[in-house]
Motif scaffolding. Sequence first.
Motif, short mmCIF file in Angstrom:
data_model
loop_
_atom_site.label_atom_id
_atom_site.label_comp_id
_atom_site.label_asym_id
_atom_site.label_seq_id
_atom_site.Cartn_x
_atom_site.Cartn_y
_atom_site.Cartn_z
N HIS A 159 3.45 -5.02 0.84
CA HIS A 159 3.46 -5.72 1.86
C HIS A 159 4.24 -7.08 1.46
CE1 HIS A 159 -0.24 -4.03 4.09
NE2 HIS A 159 0.67 -3.14 4.06
N ARG A 160 3.96 -7.43 0.30
CA ARG A 160 4.78 -8.80 0.02
C ARG A 160 6.35 -8.13 -0.43
NH1 ARG A 160 0.79 -11.13 -4.03
NH2 ARG A 160 2.16 -13.05 -4.25
N ALA A 161 6.49 -7.23 -1.17
CA ALA A 161 7.91 -6.67 -1.40
C ALA A 161 8.36 -6.36 0.07
CB ALA A 161 7.65 -5.22 -2.02
N ALA A 162 7.94 -5.84 0.88
CA ALA A 162 8.83 -5.67 2.35
C ALA A 162 9.19 -7.16 2.82
CB ALA A 162 7.62 -5.12 3.30
N ILE A 163 8.48 -8.09 2.34
CA ILE A 163 8.92 -9.63 3.14
C ILE A 163 9.88 -9.87 2.36
CG2 ILE A 163 8.05 -11.98 3.00
CD1 ILE A 163 5.36 -10.81 3.74
N TYR A 164 9.97 -9.80 1.05
CA TYR A 164 11.29 -9.98 0.18
C TYR A 164 12.59 -9.22 0.71
CZ TYR A 164 8.95 -12.79 -3.81
OH TYR A 164 8.33 -13.28 -4.48
N ILE A 165 12.12 -7.86 1.21
CA ILE A 165 13.28 -7.15 1.46
C ILE A 165 13.79 -7.77 2.80
CG2 ILE A 165 14.09 -5.03 2.67
CD1 ILE A 165 11.88 -3.53 0.55
N GLY B 121 -7.11 -4.87 -10.72
CA GLY B 121 -6.01 -4.91 -10.73
C GLY B 121 -5.72 -5.46 -9.22
N PRO B 122 -4.09 -5.72 -9.05
CA PRO B 122 -3.66 -6.07 -7.87
C PRO B 122 -3.96 -5.29 -6.90
CG PRO B 122 -2.09 -6.21 -9.44
CD PRO B 122 -3.11 -5.56 -10.20
N ASN B 123 -4.52 -5.76 -5.72
CA ASN B 123 -4.53 -4.84 -4.36
C ASN B 123 -3.12 -4.47 -4.12
OD1 ASN B 123 -4.01 -4.93 -1.35
ND2 ASN B 123 -6.25 -4.81 -1.51
N VAL B 124 -3.07 -2.88 -4.07
CA VAL B 124 -2.05 -2.15 -3.81
C VAL B 124 -1.34 -2.51 -2.43
CG1 VAL B 124 -1.21 0.10 -3.54
CG2 VAL B 124 -2.84 -0.30 -5.51
N PRO B 125 -1.82 -2.31 -1.34
CA PRO B 125 -1.25 -2.71 -0.30
C PRO B 125 -0.61 -4.05 -0.18
CG PRO B 125 -3.22 -1.64 0.35
CD PRO B 125 -3.31 -1.76 -1.06
N ASP B 126 -1.30 -4.99 -0.68
CA ASP B 126 -0.53 -6.33 -0.64
C ASP B 126 0.66 -6.37 -1.54
OD1 ASP B 126 -0.94 -9.31 0.01
OD2 ASP B 126 -1.28 -9.33 -2.15
N GLN B 127 0.50 -5.62 -2.68
CA GLN B 127 1.93 -5.93 -3.44
C GLN B 127 3.11 -5.15 -2.67
OE1 GLN B 127 2.52 -5.62 -7.32
NE2 GLN B 127 0.95 -7.48 -7.30
N GLN C 121 4.80 0.61 6.18
CA GLN C 121 4.22 -0.07 7.23
C GLN C 121 4.51 -1.45 7.60
OE1 GLN C 121 -0.08 -0.50 6.51
NE2 GLN C 121 -0.29 -2.09 7.93
N ARG C 122 4.39 -2.32 6.66
CA ARG C 122 5.10 -3.88 6.42
C ARG C 122 6.60 -3.79 7.11
NH1 ARG C 122 4.57 -7.83 8.71
NH2 ARG C 122 4.44 -9.94 7.66
#
Length: 333
Positions: free
Chosen positions: A278-284, A270-276, A58-59
């Motif tokens: 989504h931020r990985a997509a920004i790194y990509i 624990g960590p919010n799953v979508p947020d983890q 999605q991200r």
Amino acid sequence: MTIATKRRSVRVGTLALTLHLLAFSLVAVAQPTGKVHRIGFLRYFACPDQFGFKDLRQRLGELGYIEGRNIVIECRAAPGKWEELPALAAELVRLNLDVLVTEGTPASLVAKQATRLVPVIMVYVGDPVASGLVSSLGRPGGNVTGVSMNANEIVRKDIELLKEIAPGISRVAVWMDSTNPSHLPAFAAMEATADRLKVRLQRVEVRTATDLDGGFAATLRHRAEAVAVYPLSTMPVDIKRIAEFAIKNRLPTVTNTAAYVKEGLLAGYGPNVPDQYHRAAIYIDRVLKGARPAELPVEEPMKLDLVINGRTAKALGLALPQSILLRAVEVVE
């Protein structure tokens, strides 16, 4: 046509052409280049499992990366069989990837060993510094960066949550896999908090599904009054077995993996799953645009979620404190 009219026509035509070129340039800037990027995904969960995967897609789509148009995602996974990860990582590296996404500490370590050239974006990793994935959070220093779970802090909260749910407990079985490099540091952090709460932790080694029966026996032998479950190399059906065992024996359960709560464990923090993801997509996106992983700081969780399984609470006969229900972002019914 008069000279003045001709001049106005030229000016209007020139303006229209300028606006057209400007619009075209803006579209070009907004879209990724015409190259088809190849993204590898080495998973902790099965490839068809939508946990995190749909959020990553999605991200990426919001950033202009569409599967079948300008990206190809090559997914490999070995749920319950971590020993197969090295071969899968090597297979992905041979595909001439532009970037490799890794899920969990074992997959991330395997990827780092498999390549020093392909940028690696990790997600759902317990402690990337202690496990040797990066030199520091601020300056990773190699080809690996991404998002950390900050597991040591989270497991401290997990044991506090368990004590809040069941104040009378004094013995907790911790289901873990000491071959996972993030588990032992997390256990030490949890133990420090447990000591303060007058709770004794008992390690129960569970590496794969074949260890479940031994884990059940050890938990009963230690006379545990509750169970904490770390991320394990198991399938969803195995987590359901753990949940059923805990309910049968009236044992409250806690985890830092939200997906486990959906399978029947009582509580997860624990960590919010979508947020983890989504931020990985920004790194990509940043890596595909030329950024070097060595210079991209590792990020820690920005959103932490408390998830409760209401069905499990009822089955255990627990009346959860209102303070917990108010903090929960989701109550599974």
